[in-house]
Design an enzyme around this catalytic site. Structure first.
Site, PDB file in Angstrom:
ATOM      1  N   GLU A  85      -3.655   3.525   6.845  1.00  0.00           N
ATOM      2  CA  GLU A  85      -3.665   3.280   5.393  1.00  0.00           C
ATOM      3  C   GLU A  85      -4.465   4.395   4.724  1.00  0.00           C
ATOM      4  O   GLU A  85      -4.117   4.887   3.662  1.00  0.00           O
ATOM      5  CB  GLU A  85      -4.310   1.922   5.099  1.00  0.00           C
ATOM      6  CG  GLU A  85      -4.429   1.655   3.599  1.00  0.00           C
ATOM      7  CD  GLU A  85      -4.867   0.234   3.272  1.00  0.00           C
ATOM      8  OE1 GLU A  85      -4.553  -0.698   4.026  1.00  0.00           O
ATOM      9  OE2 GLU A  85      -5.531   0.079   2.238  1.00  0.00           O
ATOM     10  N   ARG A  93       0.830  -1.227   0.000  1.00  0.00           N
ATOM     11  CA  ARG A  93       0.000   0.000   0.000  1.00  0.00           C
ATOM     12  C   ARG A  93       0.859   1.270   0.000  1.00  0.00           C
ATOM     13  O   ARG A  93       0.514   2.273   0.619  1.00  0.00           O
ATOM     14  CB  ARG A  93      -0.960   0.038   1.191  1.00  0.00           C
ATOM     15  CG  ARG A  93      -1.887  -1.133   1.291  1.00  0.00           C
ATOM     16  CD  ARG A  93      -2.839  -1.238   0.104  1.00  0.00           C
ATOM     17  NE  ARG A  93      -3.598  -2.460   0.237  1.00  0.00           N
ATOM     18  CZ  ARG A  93      -3.244  -3.626  -0.331  1.00  0.00           C
ATOM     19  NH1 ARG A  93      -2.174  -3.695  -1.114  1.00  0.00           N
ATOM     20  NH2 ARG A  93      -3.982  -4.701  -0.165  1.00  0.00           N
ATOM     21  N   SER A 102     -10.030  -0.422   4.706  1.00  0.00           N
ATOM     22  CA  SER A 102      -9.135  -0.581   5.862  1.00  0.00           C
ATOM     23  C   SER A 102      -8.590   0.760   6.325  1.00  0.00           C
ATOM     24  O   SER A 102      -8.096   1.549   5.518  1.00  0.00           O
ATOM     25  CB  SER A 102      -7.952  -1.470   5.493  1.00  0.00           C
ATOM     26  OG  SER A 102      -8.413  -2.755   5.162  1.00  0.00           O
TER      27      SER A 102
HETATM   28  C1  LIG Z   1     -15.390  -0.671   0.547  1.00  0.00           C
HETATM   29  C2  LIG Z   1     -13.926  -0.433   0.289  1.00  0.00           C
HETATM   30  C3  LIG Z   1     -13.075  -1.497   0.078  1.00  0.00           C
HETATM   31  C4  LIG Z   1     -11.708  -1.298  -0.153  1.00  0.00           C
HETATM   32  N1  LIG Z   1     -10.913  -2.371  -0.375  1.00  0.00           N
HETATM   33  C5  LIG Z   1      -9.619  -2.187  -0.719  1.00  0.00           C
HETATM   34  C6  LIG Z   1      -8.778  -3.290  -1.057  1.00  0.00           C
HETATM   35  O1  LIG Z   1      -9.192  -4.436  -1.047  1.00  0.00           O
HETATM   36  N2  LIG Z   1      -7.494  -3.053  -1.387  1.00  0.00           N
HETATM   37  C7  LIG Z   1      -6.990  -1.778  -1.414  1.00  0.00           C
HETATM   38  O2  LIG Z   1      -5.803  -1.628  -1.755  1.00  0.00           O
HETATM   39  N3  LIG Z   1      -7.756  -0.712  -1.099  1.00  0.00           N
HETATM   40  C8  LIG Z   1      -9.049  -0.882  -0.757  1.00  0.00           C
HETATM   41  N4  LIG Z   1      -9.836   0.193  -0.432  1.00  0.00           N
HETATM   42  C9  LIG Z   1      -9.239   1.537  -0.360  1.00  0.00           C
HETATM   43  C10 LIG Z   1      -9.281   2.326  -1.677  1.00  0.00           C
HETATM   44  O3  LIG Z   1     -10.348   1.905  -2.489  1.00  0.00           O
HETATM   45  C11 LIG Z   1      -7.964   2.230  -2.464  1.00  0.00           C
HETATM   46  O4  LIG Z   1      -6.884   2.732  -1.716  1.00  0.00           O
HETATM   47  C12 LIG Z   1      -8.050   3.000  -3.792  1.00  0.00           C
HETATM   48  O5  LIG Z   1      -7.006   2.587  -4.646  1.00  0.00           O
HETATM   49  C13 LIG Z   1      -8.020   4.514  -3.645  1.00  0.00           C
HETATM   50  O6  LIG Z   1      -8.313   5.054  -4.927  1.00  0.00           O
HETATM   51  P1  LIG Z   1      -9.149   6.399  -5.119  1.00  0.00           P
HETATM   52  O7  LIG Z   1      -9.246   6.656  -6.580  1.00  0.00           O
HETATM   53  O8  LIG Z   1     -10.439   6.334  -4.381  1.00  0.00           O
HETATM   54  O9  LIG Z   1      -8.171   7.440  -4.447  1.00  0.00           O
HETATM   55  P2  LIG Z   1      -8.501   8.605  -3.389  1.00  0.00           P
HETATM   56  O10 LIG Z   1      -9.075   7.996  -2.152  1.00  0.00           O
HETATM   57  O11 LIG Z   1      -9.275   9.676  -4.043  1.00  0.00           O
HETATM   58  O12 LIG Z   1      -7.029   9.117  -3.097  1.00  0.00           O
HETATM   59  C14 LIG Z   1      -6.114   8.320  -2.381  1.00  0.00           C
HETATM   60  C15 LIG Z   1      -4.735   9.015  -2.437  1.00  0.00           C
HETATM   61  O13 LIG Z   1      -4.246   8.972  -3.761  1.00  0.00           O
HETATM   62  C16 LIG Z   1      -3.994  10.312  -4.239  1.00  0.00           C
HETATM   63  N5  LIG Z   1      -4.369  10.337  -5.654  1.00  0.00           N
HETATM   64  C17 LIG Z   1      -5.547   9.946  -6.214  1.00  0.00           C
HETATM   65  N6  LIG Z   1      -5.473  10.064  -7.550  1.00  0.00           N
HETATM   66  C18 LIG Z   1      -4.220  10.533  -7.831  1.00  0.00           C
HETATM   67  C19 LIG Z   1      -3.542  10.848  -9.039  1.00  0.00           C
HETATM   68  N7  LIG Z   1      -4.117  10.718 -10.248  1.00  0.00           N
HETATM   69  N8  LIG Z   1      -2.265  11.310  -8.965  1.00  0.00           N
HETATM   70  C20 LIG Z   1      -1.654  11.468  -7.746  1.00  0.00           C
HETATM   71  N9  LIG Z   1      -2.268  11.185  -6.570  1.00  0.00           N
HETATM   72  C21 LIG Z   1      -3.532  10.719  -6.627  1.00  0.00           C
HETATM   73  C22 LIG Z   1      -4.874  11.219  -3.397  1.00  0.00           C
HETATM   74  O14 LIG Z   1      -4.362  12.530  -3.365  1.00  0.00           O
HETATM   75  C23 LIG Z   1      -4.798  10.497  -2.056  1.00  0.00           C
HETATM   76  O15 LIG Z   1      -3.595  10.839  -1.412  1.00  0.00           O
HETATM   77  C24 LIG Z   1     -11.201   0.014  -0.184  1.00  0.00           C
HETATM   78  C25 LIG Z   1     -12.073   1.106   0.011  1.00  0.00           C
HETATM   79  C26 LIG Z   1     -13.420   0.874   0.244  1.00  0.00           C
HETATM   80  C27 LIG Z   1     -14.335   2.056   0.443  1.00  0.00           C
END
Ligand SMILES: Cc1cc2nc3c(=O)[nH]c(=O)nc-3n(C[C@H](O)[C@H](O)[C@H](O)COP(=O)(O)OP(=O)(O)OC[C@H]3O[C@@H](n4cnc5c(N)ncnc54)[C@H](O)[C@@H]3O)c2cc1C
Length: 331
Positions: free
Chosen positions: A313, A193, A243
């Site tokens: 995380e 992560r 998480s």
């Molecule tokens: C129900 C649920 C289940 C989940 N299960 C998992 C799982 O199994 N495994 C897992 O790894 N995660 C899981 N997650 C967490 C999450 O979905 C992941 O971390 C996901 O990859 C975050 O992506 P996002 O587009 O929502 O990013 P955001 O939450 O919008 O951003 C996360 C971070 O990335 C940065 N960011 C986003 N886009 C960019 C970009 N284009 N360039 C630079 N920085 C950027 C943001 O500034 C922030 O710091 C889960 C979340 C939920 C709600």
């Protein structure tokens, strides 16, 4: 930019300088940039928490993004990249500066043999289904959480034994004052992560995946099956961000928090899920302060009982990381 207190838990939202008139004017007159003011971030996150973004921009191309980055740097305002908002906690007071979402050309997908190029704004779930339909396999295990490609790259997201690093070859990265460049993903130090992009001002604009040919119908069936299993093990119905803490070496954050008897603990409208102790749910109009209180309580309890220092995380934005670490270090 904040000091690097803890990679992945540090926001790029500091220092909180406001967006002045000149900056707003430049943003509004840039082709491919749509500017909105005072957008409630609660509506843009899966936790449904967060006050207003001072300025929220939708950016449609790499060229438009470069200009937004230049404006942010020259006007000394913070720039926060926003994906699907599934791994972030924003403060109740909102955030100063620019919050930026990638759309338009940055949501395109191109296929060339077994190589897939996707814009950072594409959702992983859509990409997994679309590629499976073309008989391209590899993304099935990554389809079950709400994420953009950009967010998953930065987090090196993973599930069911597959991480982004297993399927990515290159990512396109923009940095202030420099043209967007293609970078081999393994050079970005992907770990559990984490990548070296976290806590920096780099922006991911796209990614190149190397998939393999196979049975598309079976891949679609696998996606459905994995998603069914997943929703059975996670808290359903209530807003959450997956998480909250990273798993420590050879253990599980959820197991440790549960062993401290904290399942079901509530602060305001937030609760440590009774189904999965490493997930905090927004039961009813929870505030960021409620979630942070629960995180601090869980961190202290696990440290006191097991001597393990849990690391968030979830990305604590807009000064919340400093507040979290300040409180846990104060005892
Ligand atoms: C129900 C649920 C289940 C989940 N299960 C998992 C799982 O199994 N495994 C897992 O790894 N995660 C899981 N997650 C967490 C999450 O979905 C992941 O971390 C996901 O990859 C975050 O992506 P996002 O587009 O929502 O990013 P955001 O939450 O919008 O951003 C996360 C971070 O990335 C940065 N960011 C986003 N886009 C960019 C970009 N284009 N360039 C630079 N920085 C950027 C943001 O500034 C922030 O710091 C889960 C979340 C939920 C709600």
């Amino acid at each position: 930019m904040t000091a690097d207190i803890d990679k992945g838990a540090v926001s790029v939202l500091q220092p909180p300088l406001g967006v002045n008139r000149a900056a707003r004017k430049r943003l509004s007159s840039t082709a491919g940039v749509l500017v909105r003011e005072a957008v409630p971030l609660a509506s843009a996150t899966t936790l449904r928490i967060g006050g207003p973004a001072e300025v929220f921009v939708r950016v449609d191309s790499e060229a438009a993004l470069s200009e937004v980055m230049t404006v942010a740097r020259e006007c000394r305002v913070s720039l926060h990249l926003h994906g699907h908002g599934s791994n972030v906690l924003f403060p109740d007071a909102g955030v100063r500066g620019i919050v930026c979402r990638l759309r338009g050309e940055l949501e395109r997908v191109e296929l060339e043999g077994e190589t897939v190029r996707a814009g950072a704004g594409v959702t992983l779930a859509r990409l997994a289904r679309d590629t499976a339909k073309q008989g391209l396999l590899g993304l099935e295990a990554l389809s079950g959480f709400p994420s953009t490609v950009g967010g998953a790259v930065v987090m090196n997201a993973g599930c069911y034994g597959t991480e982004m690093r297993d399927v990515l070859t290159e990512v396109r990265v923009g940095r202030p004052g420099r043209p967007v460049e293609a970078v081999r993903f393994d050079l970005l130090e992907p770990g559990y992560r984490t990548t070296s992009l976290q806590g920096t001002d780099a922006v991911v604009t796209g990614a190149e995946f190397r998939l393999r040919r196979g049975d598309g119908a079976a891949a679609l069936a696998r996606i459905d099956e994995l998603n069914r299993c997943r929703w059975q093990s996670l808290p359903s119905g209530k807003p959450n961000a997956g998480s909250v803490f990273r798993n420590p070496d050879d253990d599980f954050a959820g197991r440790l928090i549960e062993a401290c008897g904290l399942k079901g603990l509530r602060r305001g409208g937030a609760e440590i899920s009774g189904r999965h102790a490493n997930v905090i749910v927004n039961r009813e109009q929870a505030r960021a302060a409620d979630v942070l209180d629960l995180m601090v309580a869980a961190h202290r309890a696990v440290r006191d009982r097991f001597g393990v220092e849990l690391r968030p995380e979830i990305v604590l934005a807009g000064g919340l990381a400093e507040e979290f670490w300040g409180r846990v270090r104060a005892g």
